[in-house]
Design a protein around this motif. Structure first.
Motif, short mmCIF file in Angstrom:
data_model
loop_
_atom_site.label_atom_id
_atom_site.label_comp_id
_atom_site.label_asym_id
_atom_site.label_seq_id
_atom_site.Cartn_x
_atom_site.Cartn_y
_atom_site.Cartn_z
N UNK A 1 0.85 -1.20 0.06
CA UNK A 1 0.18 0.00 0.03
C UNK A 1 1.04 1.08 -0.02
N UNK A 2 1.81 1.30 0.64
CA UNK A 2 2.65 2.40 0.71
C UNK A 2 3.61 2.69 -0.42
N UNK B 1 5.08 3.87 -6.99
CA UNK B 1 6.10 2.81 -7.28
C UNK B 1 5.37 1.39 -7.33
N UNK B 2 4.87 1.15 -8.60
CA UNK B 2 3.81 0.00 -8.65
C UNK B 2 4.62 -1.07 -9.00
N UNK B 3 5.82 -1.07 -9.30
CA UNK B 3 6.57 -2.38 -9.57
C UNK B 3 6.85 -2.86 -8.07
N UNK B 4 7.28 -2.12 -7.25
CA UNK B 4 7.48 -2.44 -5.85
C UNK B 4 6.32 -2.80 -5.24
N UNK C 1 -3.44 -2.95 -12.56
CA UNK C 1 -4.36 -2.16 -13.37
C UNK C 1 -3.33 -0.62 -13.38
N UNK C 2 -2.88 -0.19 -12.34
CA UNK C 2 -2.27 1.00 -12.33
C UNK C 2 -0.84 1.01 -13.15
#
Length: 389
Positions: free
Chosen positions: A306-307, A313-316, A343-344
């Motif tokens: 979530x953070x 940082x969508x990969x993380x 999705x993002x």
């Protein structure tokens, strides 16, 4: 949600901070609200009554007993009585009990105020069920997917609910049916331990309001009920640290960790105590223990996902959500988080896959919501607005 309070210092994720980080509390069924600054302890303490005796916590007022006779106990079958009791508690034309995070009450107070958190609800339901001739016992969950933070404190939650036994079968009655519990699920506890949670929560609420003297009385009463509950020792350690009694705080954290070596709040608070004392080597060694525990904690990975997601940082985020799913594959919330991150990041195919899994695993009240999101994904994909890679 039904919650079990435990406080812990927040800084255990990183290197030593420039200033002391917030404390972490371990609790059950309440989220105290801290003021911007602590109230003067002496002035605040004067107005607080001492802890109520344990025998008053489950006491059912006479008028409520009469209501039970009118609405519940005339049913012969146990299952009918349970259903009638649930309707009595929640229906708008009956008690219309409402949820409030700051409502750690006895049964009589809950009846008077018509509000409860999960701890208060468990006390209330167990007492009324027994009065109505239903076998009911409290249950405890060590960890749930819930946390809350302000500038000075992180609140770290467990959970309590009620078990009922009907015709040889056990069922669970919970104020929050959507709460995500740890993989072990609930376990039956004694009334004494439930009372310990009550006094611990009230102590935490009082400490949050700067009323340290009364808070100490509640923690001491909690220990008299069940000295094996690590949350109490941890929270008492936070109180000692706030009052400058660092040796006593260290002893309290050590006792909590003797009872539960993986108690995250106590490990976090111990790290910050060592940093406060300038013992960097001990802080680093304890941090390594905490990191090893968090590596296999699905809730921690979900929180980190979530953070990362909120930071773009969508990969993380995907990496952490996937780890959470691998550790706890039955948690629909984790699949939903992973679907959102996919999705993002522009991956519609994997987002759709995870949304389906969230829908299939989720409770009935969440399935409609997940299906609507899944339908929306499919419409966007058909319109060519999303990549199907």
């Amino acid at each position: 949600m039904g919650i079990v309070l435990s406080f812990a210092l927040a800084a255990a994720l990183a290197t030593a901070p420039a200033a002391p980080p917030p404390a972490e509390l371990s609790v059950a069924g309440a989220t105290p609200t801290l003021p911007a600054g602590d109230a003067p302890a002496a002035a605040a303490d004067a107005a607080v009554l001492p802890p109520p005796s344990p025998d008053t916590l489950l006491a059912v007022p006479p008028e409520l007993k009469q209501l039970l006779r009118q609405k519940v106990t005339h049913y012969g079958a146990q299952e009918d009585r349970v259903q009638a009791l649930v309707h009595l508690i929640f229906d708008e034309d009956a008690l219309a009990l409402r949820y409030s995070t700051e409502a750690t009450h006895s049964v009589a107070e809950t009846y008077q105020l018509r509000s409860a958190n999960c701890l208060s609800f468990t006390l209330f339901f167990v007492a009324l069920a027994r009065e109505a001739g239903i076998t009911a016992r409290p249950q405890e969950v060590g960890q749930v997917l819930s946390w809350w933070q302000d500038q000075r404190t992180i609140y770290n939650f467990g959970h309590v609910n009620a078990q009922v036994r009907i015709d040889g079968r056990n069922g669970t009655v919970d104020l929050d049916a959507s709460v995500l519990m740890d993989r072990r699920g609930p376990r039956v506890i004694s009334d004494q331990r439930l009372f310990a949670h009550y006094y611990n929560n009230r102590g935490s609420e009082l400490m949050a309001a700067g009323q340290n003297g009364p808070a100490r009385q509640y923690y001491q009463q909690a220990l008299r009920m069940d000295a094996t509950l690590p949350n109490i020792w941890n929270n008492l350690g936070v109180l000692e640290a706030r009052e400058g009694h660092l040796d006593a705080a260290g002893q309290d954290y050590a006792q909590a960790l003797q009872l539960n070596p993986a108690h995250v709040a106590s490990l976090s608070n111990t790290i910050n105590l060592y940093r406060r004392l300038g013992n960097t080597a001990a802080a680093d060694a304890t941090l390594k223990r905490l990191e090893d525990i968090r590596a296999v904690d699905p809730f921690y990975h979900f929180m980190m996902g979530r953070q990362a997601e909120s930071g773009g940082d969508y990969a993380q985020a995907i990496s952490h959500y996937r780890r959470a799913v691998a550790l706890h594959p039955a948690a629909h919330q984790f699949h939903f988080g992973l679907a959102r991150a996919y999705f993002l990041s522009g991956n519609a195919r994997l987002a759709e896959r995870e949304m389906r899994r969230a829908r299939d695993l989720g409770p009935e009240n969440d399935r409609t919501r997940y299906q609507a999101k899944l339908d929306g994904l499919q419409r966007l994909e058909r319109a060519g607005s999303l990549s199907s890679r």
